[in-house]
Write an enzyme that holds these catalytic residues in place. Structure first.
Site, PDB file in Angstrom:
ATOM      1  N   GLN A  35      -0.921 -10.533  -8.944  1.00 55.37           N
ATOM      2  CA  GLN A  35      -0.269  -9.713  -9.969  1.00 55.37           C
ATOM      3  C   GLN A  35      -0.042 -10.518 -11.251  1.00 55.37           C
ATOM      4  O   GLN A  35       0.435 -11.652 -11.212  1.00 55.37           O
ATOM      5  CB  GLN A  35       1.075  -9.184  -9.417  1.00 55.37           C
ATOM      6  N   LYS A  81       1.458  -0.654  -4.779  1.00 56.90           N
ATOM      7  CA  LYS A  81       0.093  -0.929  -4.307  1.00 56.90           C
ATOM      8  C   LYS A  81       0.071  -1.054  -2.787  1.00 56.90           C
ATOM      9  O   LYS A  81      -0.802  -0.506  -2.113  1.00 56.90           O
ATOM     10  CB  LYS A  81      -0.434  -2.213  -4.969  1.00 56.90           C
ATOM     11  N   ASP A 110      -9.567  -6.359  -8.611  1.00 56.81           N
ATOM     12  CA  ASP A 110      -9.116  -6.046  -9.971  1.00 56.81           C
ATOM     13  C   ASP A 110     -10.296  -5.949 -10.936  1.00 56.81           C
ATOM     14  O   ASP A 110     -10.154  -5.403 -12.033  1.00 56.81           O
ATOM     15  CB  ASP A 110      -8.205  -7.174 -10.491  1.00 56.81           C
TER      16      ASP A 110
END
Ligand code: GUN
Length: 295
Positions: free
Chosen positions: A98, A54, A121
């Protein structure tokens, strides 16, 4: 005739080129640098590798990207404080924590603490609710990637029979919602199958578009699909390793079997996976534009 391959690698590369241009324009015309912070708690190798990818992608596109790694014994209070700090930081437009998190931390508490405007997200309950209502919001990355794959390969969704296998919060629930909504790329008739579905093949064989996100390697075979169906495989399962220790991956679809009967199919790897990270970048740019009043 074997199915057309829907290449997430190629489509993601096209979108990344578009984003690079957009990021450069935002810098030149508005002195705006979209900023992403990724937070990793612990040292799980798979999570480390995802977070690294990422950050590398973000920097490659010209985004400002920062990775924070915390020890596995970090408390929920410490993580909440860090999230709060970045919620208030005007140079940070996207915050990604995460998952999974260590057991002493309640994931729902952390996801709810991220400002909905910085929730790249799309996991915050406010964004989940907005998605369901069909309101503008930050969409979760994998479902958004699937929509892009279908749109950019000109798959007609209006009136189509869509069957989703899997009912997770991250993929199954949001993609089912997005596909039946009254919107471009939606308007489908949607069926959701899950572990308690009595006769899976009865449903999946009706699908014009089959989206599989069940987490079970090669569970969908040619017997599960209709001739010419579009098959989107979200699964990434480690089914072994090579002599050199590299993971051997398989999707939830038995590719070699289904490719002979499908009209179009995504491979694993190289299908949905590259799209997910690319949509994270798109969301970060969108969050930055929103924050700057450019949307
Ligand atoms: N872990 C596995 N996939 C994801 C994802 O899309 N977002 C976050 N935050 N964690 C993950």
């Amino acid at each position: 005739m074997p199915a057309t391959l829907i290449s997430g690698v190629h489509i993601a590369a096209t979108i990344r080129d578009e984003l690079r241009v957009e990021v450069s324009r935002l810098k030149n015309e508005h002195n705006l640098s979209p900023g992403l912070v990724t937070i990793l708690v612990g040292d799980d190798p798979a999570s480390q590798s995802y977070v690294r990818a990422k950050n590398t992608t973000a920097r490659d596109l010209g985004l400002h990207s920062q990775q924070i790694t915390l020890s596995a014994d970090t408390s929920e209070t410490e993580l909440l404080q860090l999230v709060h700090t970045y919620n208030l930081d005007p140079l940070t437009h996207g915050i990604l924590v995460q998952l999974p998190l260590p057991s002493q931390i309640n994931e729902a508490n952390i996801l709810s603490a991220i400002s909905p405007e910085k929730d790249v997200d799309g996991f915050h309950p406010v964004n989940v609710g907005r998605l369901m209502l069909g309101e503008p919001c930050l969409l979760p990355c994998t479902p958004q990637g699937i929509l892009e794959l279908l749109q950019r390969t000109h798959v007609e969704t209006s009136g189509a029979e869509v069957v989703v296998v899997g009912r997770s919060n991250i993929v199954g629930k949001p993609i089912a919602n997005l596909m039946f909504q009254k919107r471009v790329g939606g308007n489908a008739t949607v069926t959701v199958c899950h572990t308690r579905t009595r006769d899976m093949a009865f449903h999946t064989k009706r699908a014009d578009i089959l989206i599989v996100a069940a987490g079970v390697a090669k569970m969908i075979t040619a017997d599960h699909i209709k001739e010419g169906a579009v098959v989107i495989d979200v699964g990434v399962n480690r089914i072994g390793q090579t002599a050199s220790g590299k993971a051997v991956l398989a999707g939830d679809v038995d590719f070699d079997d289904v490719v002979k009967k499908a009209g179009a199919i995504t491979p694993v790897p190289g299908g949905v996976g590259p799209m997910t990270i690319t949509m994270l970048m798109k969301n970060t740019v969108q969050a930055a534009k929103q924050a700057a009043g450019l949307l």
